[in-house]
Design an enzyme around this catalytic site. Structure first.
Site, PDB file in Angstrom:
ATOM      1  N   GLY A 164      46.071  38.727  28.761  1.00 37.26           N
ATOM      2  CA  GLY A 164      44.649  38.412  28.638  1.00 37.26           C
ATOM      3  C   GLY A 164      43.833  39.543  29.223  1.00 37.26           C
ATOM      4  O   GLY A 164      44.333  40.340  30.013  1.00 37.26           O
ATOM      5  N   THR A 184      40.964  41.835  31.243  1.00 34.73           N
ATOM      6  CA  THR A 184      40.549  41.971  32.627  1.00 34.73           C
ATOM      7  C   THR A 184      39.654  40.787  33.007  1.00 34.73           C
ATOM      8  O   THR A 184      38.715  40.481  32.291  1.00 34.73           O
ATOM      9  CB  THR A 184      39.736  43.272  32.786  1.00 34.73           C
ATOM     10  OG1 THR A 184      40.595  44.359  32.497  1.00 34.73           O
ATOM     11  CG2 THR A 184      39.191  43.423  34.182  1.00 34.73           C
ATOM     12  N   GLU A 202      51.566  42.171  37.209  1.00 41.57           N
ATOM     13  CA  GLU A 202      51.504  43.595  36.819  1.00 41.57           C
ATOM     14  C   GLU A 202      52.418  44.471  37.673  1.00 41.57           C
ATOM     15  O   GLU A 202      51.972  45.458  38.259  1.00 41.57           O
ATOM     16  CB  GLU A 202      50.053  44.097  36.865  1.00 41.57           C
ATOM     17  CG  GLU A 202      49.166  43.272  35.937  1.00 41.57           C
ATOM     18  CD  GLU A 202      47.792  43.855  35.718  1.00 41.57           C
ATOM     19  OE1 GLU A 202      47.660  45.083  35.659  1.00 41.57           O
ATOM     20  OE2 GLU A 202      46.848  43.055  35.574  1.00 41.57           O
ATOM     21  N   GLY A 235      41.684  35.442  34.072  1.00 40.40           N
ATOM     22  CA  GLY A 235      42.188  34.331  34.881  1.00 40.40           C
ATOM     23  C   GLY A 235      43.698  34.320  35.100  1.00 40.40           C
ATOM     24  O   GLY A 235      44.243  33.345  35.599  1.00 40.40           O
ATOM     25  N   LYS A 236      44.361  35.410  34.764  1.00 37.71           N
ATOM     26  CA  LYS A 236      45.824  35.453  34.868  1.00 37.71           C
ATOM     27  C   LYS A 236      46.312  35.330  36.310  1.00 37.71           C
ATOM     28  O   LYS A 236      47.193  34.519  36.611  1.00 37.71           O
ATOM     29  CB  LYS A 236      46.363  36.762  34.259  1.00 37.71           C
ATOM     30  CG  LYS A 236      45.923  37.008  32.835  1.00 37.71           C
ATOM     31  CD  LYS A 236      46.402  38.335  32.305  1.00 37.71           C
ATOM     32  CE  LYS A 236      45.857  39.555  33.027  1.00 37.71           C
ATOM     33  NZ  LYS A 236      44.399  39.733  32.904  1.00 37.71           N
TER      34      LYS A 236
HETATM   35  N1  LIG Z   1      37.693  34.984  45.329  1.00 40.82           N
HETATM   36  C1  LIG Z   1      36.965  34.937  44.221  1.00 40.82           C
HETATM   37  N2  LIG Z   1      35.680  34.539  44.238  1.00 40.82           N
HETATM   38  C2  LIG Z   1      34.949  34.483  43.113  1.00 40.82           C
HETATM   39  N3  LIG Z   1      35.404  34.817  41.897  1.00 40.82           N
HETATM   40  C3  LIG Z   1      36.676  35.234  41.805  1.00 40.82           C
HETATM   41  C4  LIG Z   1      37.523  35.326  42.958  1.00 40.82           C
HETATM   42  N4  LIG Z   1      38.731  35.787  42.557  1.00 40.82           N
HETATM   43  C5  LIG Z   1      38.644  35.970  41.225  1.00 40.82           C
HETATM   44  N5  LIG Z   1      37.414  35.646  40.771  1.00 40.82           N
HETATM   45  C6  LIG Z   1      36.937  35.754  39.383  1.00 40.82           C
HETATM   46  O1  LIG Z   1      37.706  34.916  38.539  1.00 40.82           O
HETATM   47  C7  LIG Z   1      37.945  35.552  37.284  1.00 40.82           C
HETATM   48  C8  LIG Z   1      39.448  35.589  37.039  1.00 40.82           C
HETATM   49  O2  LIG Z   1      40.056  36.486  37.973  1.00 40.82           O
HETATM   50  P1  LIG Z   1      41.594  36.847  37.947  1.00 40.82           P
HETATM   51  O3  LIG Z   1      41.870  37.675  39.141  1.00 40.82           O
HETATM   52  O4  LIG Z   1      42.389  35.615  37.761  1.00 40.82           O
HETATM   53  O5  LIG Z   1      41.665  37.738  36.613  1.00 40.82           O
HETATM   54  P2  LIG Z   1      42.893  38.471  35.924  1.00 40.82           P
HETATM   55  O6  LIG Z   1      43.095  37.865  34.573  1.00 40.82           O
HETATM   56  O7  LIG Z   1      44.060  38.490  36.832  1.00 40.82           O
HETATM   57  O8  LIG Z   1      42.302  39.929  35.689  1.00 40.82           O
HETATM   58  P3  LIG Z   1      42.946  41.412  35.879  1.00 40.82           P
HETATM   59  O9  LIG Z   1      43.735  41.687  34.634  1.00 40.82           O
HETATM   60  O10 LIG Z   1      41.741  42.285  35.946  1.00 40.82           O
HETATM   61  O11 LIG Z   1      43.746  41.411  37.129  1.00 40.82           O
HETATM   62  C9  LIG Z   1      37.312  36.944  37.370  1.00 40.82           C
HETATM   63  O12 LIG Z   1      36.077  36.965  36.723  1.00 40.82           O
HETATM   64  C10 LIG Z   1      37.142  37.167  38.864  1.00 40.82           C
HETATM   65  O13 LIG Z   1      36.037  37.989  39.154  1.00 40.82           O
HETATM   66 MG   LIG Z   2      44.964  39.990  37.974  1.00 43.95          MG
END
Ligand SMILES: Nc1ncnc2c1ncn2[C@@H]1O[C@H](COP(=O)(O)OP(=O)(O)OP(=O)(O)O)[C@@H](O)[C@H]1O
Ligand SMILES: [Mg+2]
Ligand SMILES: Nc1ncnc2c1ncn2[C@@H]1O[C@H](COP(=O)(O)OP(=O)(O)OP(=O)(O)O)[C@@H](O)[C@H]1O
Ligand SMILES: [Mg+2]
Lengths: 284, 277
Positions: A40, A42, A171, A45-46
């Site tokens: 998914g 950036t 990752e 939500g992964k």
């Molecule tokens: N502690 C937090 N407080 C507020 N929002 C958060 C927090 N942690 C994550 N988010 C938000 O939640 C959403 C999902 O974040 P997540 O880290 O799960 O993404 P991801 O799919 O792992 O992305 P990436 O590939 O960039 O690592 C993002 O928009 C992020 O900014």
């Molecule tokens: Mg991530």
């Protein structure tokens, strides 16, 4: 161990005006002893999703079932040790899980925390460091005096040393050199074939095609597709909406179709692609 | 071609270490060039960039930036020309919010507040992070952190940008967006790009690839010449380009030209073979 998400919603800063949904009503089953990839964009939500599996995060609503264990918003932080022993997690930024003053102690921490003797833990450290492609001489160094890729490998070794039955990898190959990436991916596949459940978050669609049995696609906190990679990567709707990138072989095949070539289903690995091209050039 | 960075006989050994991390390394980097630095984990890539940015001091050898040999007195001047995006974006964040963080570099340059606000907005828009302005950078997802780190460097409009695996956690589209952006800026603003990467496709954008191994430069050439090394690339921890791997599978039964072909060239070859059937 089977892992099931039932209507899981996670709201960050739930009680503040800036609340944002990290997960939005996700229902998903991750099958036992398979290799599942989570993909998914950036920020989709992964990481939020997988952090629920070992209760680093708890659902705002809904529940996560990990083997016999149920995690809900009510779950307290006591008694999580058995769960954390079963579910090992390599974090997205490896530094965040290194903390001892030598690499050896760092890798030994997990096994000792879960009851291994010092001798067993030391033995595990020596085995693991080699398994992740590092020289034993690094064991006496501080983990913070390593290169980015070396740190990543130490973090992986540290998690594998406790021999968890489910391994979550956020990752894990970011920062590894390509030869190292291949070795480490083969190591994970090997562990899965020996009976572990592997959950891999990655942006590398070629790795998904080459290694995963199943994949789940997360978009804006929602699960939008799940299935074997060959099917998901051939899902026209997903591709039209631009939420999923194709593996290299599939996008090359798609271009070949502009003149002469035809693929019933887009090949997703380079071997599939090569074989099909040869067949089509031989006219059968 | 005008040299922007010239490195001569550089040596460096970390204080806690016996083995040198950089060994007698010499390298010229030209103005407006996009140079890729590749090589195995631990080969010395990040160490080299820290030496260029004056974060650590060489044991011996010299670094000349824009005509000035770098020393303790003028390193601050030199550093103003360089924007470095670190391998781990967490090491980069200083502000409590995303916008403060991006503003930090501009504040250091003494930019008036009104201009600063505009500049921060512009940089965040470039990396598509405007909606996250008021968030704590530590709470962002991995890829979002990398985007903010990139915005922080772009805002200061450096003459030299060093990217240390700064797209490693971006999704494929995001990576392309950032690389296209950097390429565009390089062309418009006479920027020099030094990009450290393990992604062979990223190197295709560069004019030159330098391969490091064990603290030394072992290859230095145009991308096509480096790709032409074929399976020898593995010696240096690198992988063969996609087109080369595919060619070795197809070559078993079909006749294809020798040497490296780009994906476009390979596609043309395959179409030709197909139409001759
Ligand atoms: N502690 C937090 N407080 C507020 N929002 C958060 C927090 N942690 C994550 N988010 C938000 O939640 C959403 C999902 O974040 P997540 O880290 O799960 O993404 P991801 O799919 O792992 O992305 P990436 O590939 O960039 O690592 C993002 O928009 C992020 O900014
Ligand atoms: Mg991530
Ligand atoms: N702070 C430090 N103290 C001691 N040794 C270090 C330190 N940082 C790096 N090293 C060592 O110096 C060598 C070069 O490290 P460097 O970080 O430059 O590698 P790199 O090419 O950037 O690798 P990677 O691809 O893994 O990021 C490695 O052997 C590493 O272990
Ligand atoms: Mg590095």
């Amino acid at each position: 161990m089977e892992i099931t998400f039932e209507h899981v919603t996670h709201s960050y800063e739930a009680n503040s005006p800036t609340a944002s949904l990290g997960l939005d009503d996700v229902s998903l089953t991750i099958k036992d002893k398979l290799f599942t990839a989570i993909v998914g964009q950036t920020g989709s939500g992964k990481s939020t999703l997988v952090r629920h599996i070992n209760a680093l995060l708890k659902p705002t609503s809904g529940k996560v079932i990990v083997g016999k264990r149920v995690i809900t918003s009510e779950t307290n932080n006591k008694n999580l040790k058995p769960l954390r022993k079963q579910v090992g997690m390599v974090f997205q930024f490896p530094e965040s899980q290194l903390f001892e003053d030598t690499v050896e102690k760092d890798i030994m921490f997990g096994p000792m925390n879960f009851g291994a003797t010092e001798e067993e833990a030391r033995k595990a450290a020596h085995t693991m460091i080699k398994l992740v492609g590092l020289d034993e001489s690094l064991l006496s160094k501080s983990p913070f005096d390593l290169s980015g890729g070396q740190m990543r490998r130490v973090a992986i070794a540290g998690v594998l040393a406790s021999d968890p039955e489910t391994v979550i990898l956020d990752e894990p190959t970011a920062g590894l050199d390509p030869v190292g990436r291949l070795e480490i991916m083969n190591l994970f596949k090997d562990l899965q074939e020996k009976g572990k459940t592997i959950i891999l978050i990655t942006h590398n669609m070629d790795d998904v095609a080459d290694y995963a049995d199943e994949m789940a696609v997360i978009h804006s906190g929602k699960l939008i597709a799940q299935g074997p990679p060959k099917e998901v990567f051939n899902n026209q709707e997903l591709l039209q909406d631009d939420v999923l990138t194709l593996p290299h072989s599939a996008s090359f095949a798609k271009e070949l179709q502009q003149k002469g070539f035809h693929f019933d289903k887009l090949p997703i690995t380079i071997n599939e692609l090569g074989t099909e091209i040869k067949q089509q050039l031989n006219g059968d | 071609m005008e040299k922007i960075i010239s490195i001569e006989n550089l040596n460096y050994t970390y204080p806690e270490s016996k083995k040198p991390a950089i060994k007698d390394l010499s390298l010229d980097i030209y103005k407006n060039e996009w140079l890729s630095i590749v090589g195995k984990n631990g080969s010395g890539k990040s160490t080299l960039t820290k030496l260029i940015d004056g974060l650590i001091e060489a044991s011996s050898g010299t670094i000349t930036i824009a005509g000035q040999v770098i020393n303790e007195e003028n390193i601050w001047d030199a550093r103003k020309r360089i924007g470095i995006i670190f391998q781990n974006p967490d090491h980069q964040f200083v502000g409590a919010t995303v916008e403060d963080d991006v503003a930090f570099g501009l504040e250091n340059q003494g930019m008036p507040r009104e201009d600063m606000i505009k500049e921060v907005d512009r940089a965040l828009a470039l990396v598509k992070m405007s909606d996250f302005k008021t968030r704590d950078p530590q709470s962002l997802s991995g890829g979002q952190k990398q985007r903010v780190a990139i915005a922080g460097v772009l805002a200061t409009k450096p003459q030299i940008i060093i990217m240390d695996e700064s797209t490693s956690m971006l999704d494929p589209d995001g990576r392309k967006t950032v690389l296209d952006l950097v390429q565009q800026l390089r062309k418009q603003q006479d920027l020099t790009i030094i990009s450290i990467t393990h992604d062979i496709e990223e190197t295709e954008l560069s004019q030159r690839i330098v391969v490091l191994n064990d603290g030394q430069i072992v290859k230095d050439g145009k991308p096509v010449d480096i790709y032409d090394l074929g399976s020898n690339l593995r010696k240096y921890g690198l992988e063969e380009p996609f087109s080369s791997k595919l060619m070795s599978i197809i070559r078993v039964t079909e006749k294809l030209p020798e040497g490296y072909l780009s994906e476009e060239e390979l596609k043309q070859q395959l179409w030709k073979l197909h139409s001759n059937m």
